[in-house]
Enzyme design. Structure first.
Site, PDB file in Angstrom:
ATOM      1  N   GLU A   1       9.566  -7.002  -2.325  1.00  0.00           N
ATOM      2  CA  GLU A   1      10.030  -6.158  -3.459  1.00  0.00           C
ATOM      3  C   GLU A   1      11.590  -6.264  -3.134  1.00  0.00           C
ATOM      4  OE1 GLU A   1       7.587  -2.880  -3.456  1.00  0.00           O
ATOM      5  OE2 GLU A   1       5.709  -3.888  -3.771  1.00  0.00           O
TER       6      GLU A   1
ATOM      7  N   PRO B   1      -2.634  -0.954  -0.633  1.00  0.00           N
ATOM      8  CA  PRO B   1      -3.193  -1.908  -1.616  1.00  0.00           C
ATOM      9  C   PRO B   1      -3.498  -3.348  -1.292  1.00  0.00           C
ATOM     10  CG  PRO B   1      -1.578  -0.749  -2.638  1.00  0.00           C
ATOM     11  CD  PRO B   1      -1.495  -0.505  -1.190  1.00  0.00           C
TER      12      PRO B   1
ATOM     13  N   HIS C   1       6.883   8.530   1.898  1.00  0.00           N
ATOM     14  CA  HIS C   1       7.886   7.338   2.701  1.00  0.00           C
ATOM     15  C   HIS C   1       7.999   7.629   4.188  1.00  0.00           C
ATOM     16  CE1 HIS C   1       8.915   7.388  -1.594  1.00  0.00           C
ATOM     17  NE2 HIS C   1       9.339   6.084  -1.550  1.00  0.00           N
TER      18      HIS C   1
ATOM     19  N   SER D   1       3.590  -5.559  -6.326  1.00  0.00           N
ATOM     20  CA  SER D   1       2.102  -5.650  -5.987  1.00  0.00           C
ATOM     21  C   SER D   1       2.002  -6.083  -4.539  1.00  0.00           C
ATOM     22  CB  SER D   1       1.617  -6.982  -7.115  1.00  0.00           C
ATOM     23  OG  SER D   1       0.239  -7.138  -6.538  1.00  0.00           O
ATOM     24  N   GLU D   2       1.546  -5.072  -3.835  1.00  0.00           N
ATOM     25  CA  GLU D   2       1.501  -5.380  -2.282  1.00  0.00           C
ATOM     26  C   GLU D   2       0.246  -6.359  -1.968  1.00  0.00           C
ATOM     27  OE1 GLU D   2       4.143  -2.186  -3.007  1.00  0.00           O
ATOM     28  OE2 GLU D   2       2.070  -2.467  -3.667  1.00  0.00           O
TER      29      GLU D   2
END
Length: 351
Positions: A42, A102, A142, A72-73
């Site tokens: 990303e 994910p 994070h 979309s991991e």
């Protein structure tokens, strides 16, 4: 101070680099040496990554070798597995370690099992880079340190550097490795070492010995720990940001601690650990991740198994707490030098 990268003499005269620049150099060199190495994730391509690690790689190598991926991991890791099975060597980035979950099914069920499932006919030489850890006011989404969820999975290597010299050598070794590697990057160390004193000015890597990085090709063996600080009173087993926090704690308490920087969390350099603990007779384990079922529990078990008769005090463990990383009380959660120093005193003084 540190026993660090191997075979750096042929890699050129060291130049100042941040950890970000060292990682970029590793990707650049490996992409230049092997056309099968591709980089994506990303915002990795045009933008150069949220921390700028991949900046300039798309311009240099083109959009077929360094490119952006959708958010979309599972898709990022899933496509990398397919590419690897067909001969490519993907180096993919998960924007923050907190976002890797994910993709966990792909990592556990496919990536880690491919070589075994195919009886060696296929393998997956994939490196998954991800920034991890707290200290940047990132809150619970994070700041996570998920190394233990990967060390628990057979078939994966898990790596976490503590400085630019090691970061570059370990990343090149990971990219050349035929095993899948989870490469965790402590983002609090991207621009300088951090000793846990958040109220003091930041020290840049340019002012530190381990910020002087050979510009050429070299590797650091994946299964090797480093004796970051030699000592005789107590062994500290740690990795990532906590290496610097532990060094600060030893300095401030005046305790002659031997600090072992694991570097390769799994597979583990057990020989270096055992030799140190047998010498000192005492052990403190330090990591930033939550306490219960953290990797420190495995380290405690291994030391107990291999050094039981040499231990002169109970093994101490300093970790994050069993709560999500807090937004408002970051430094109460973060295992700072005061907590590590107290554990060193308990290990040495027995109280």
């Amino acid at each position: 101070m540190a026993e660090s990268a191997q075979d750096t003499a042929l890699a050129g005269e060291p130049v100042p680099m941040t950890m970000i620049q060292a990682l970029r150099s590793a990707l650049d060199i490996t992409m230049g040496r092997d056309d099968n190495v591709i980089v994506y994730g990303e915002d990795v391509g045009f933008f150069g990554g949220v921390f700028r690690v991949t900046e300039g790689l798309q311009a240099k190598y083109g959009k077929t070798r360094c490119f952006d991926a959708p958010i979309s991991e599972s898709g990022i890791v899933g496509t990398a597995i397919g590419m690897a099975a067909y001969g490519l060597r993907p180096a993919v980035e998960i924007q923050f370690a907190d976002y890797v979950y994910p993709a966990y099914d792909q990592i556990v069920s496919e990536l880690a099992r491919l070589r075994h499932r195919s009886a060696g006919d296929f393998f997956a030489p994939i490196t998954i880079r991800m920034p991890c850890g707290g200290g940047i006011y990132g809150g619970q989404t994070h700041s996570q340190s998920p190394e233990a969820v990967f060390t628990h999975v057979s078939g994966l290597r898990t790596v976490m550097p503590s400085n630019p010299v090691d970061a570059k050598g370990l990343l090149i070794a990971s990219l050349e490795c035929d095993d899948p590697v989870i490469f965790l990057e402590p983002k609090r160390l991207y621009n300088g070492p951090f000793d846990g004193h958040h109220d003091k000015p930041v020290v840049p890597w340019s002012k530190h010995e381990l910020g002087k990085v050979p510009p050429g090709y070299y590797t650091v063996p994946l299964d090797s720990a480093a004796i970051f600080r030699p000592g005789k009173a107590v062994t500290v087993l740690t990795y990532g940001t906590m290496v610097w926090v532990s060094e600060c704690a030893a300095r401030e308490t005046g305790i002659d601690a031997e600090i072992i920087d694991l570097r390769s969390i799994w597979p583990l350099d057990l020989e270096t650990i055992v030799n140190s603990v047998r010498k000192t007779g005492r052990c403190v384990v330090v990591h930033e991740a939550t306490r219960t079922s953290g990797f420190g529990a495995e380290l405690v078990a291994l030391v107990q198994e291999h050094c039981f008769y040499e231990l002169e005090a109970p093994i101490e463990r300093v970790t994050g707490f069993d709560t999500p990383y807090p937004h408002a009380q970051e430094w109460a959660y973060f295992p700072g030098p005061a907590r590590v120093g107290a554990a060193l005193k308990r290990a040495v003084e027995g109280n």
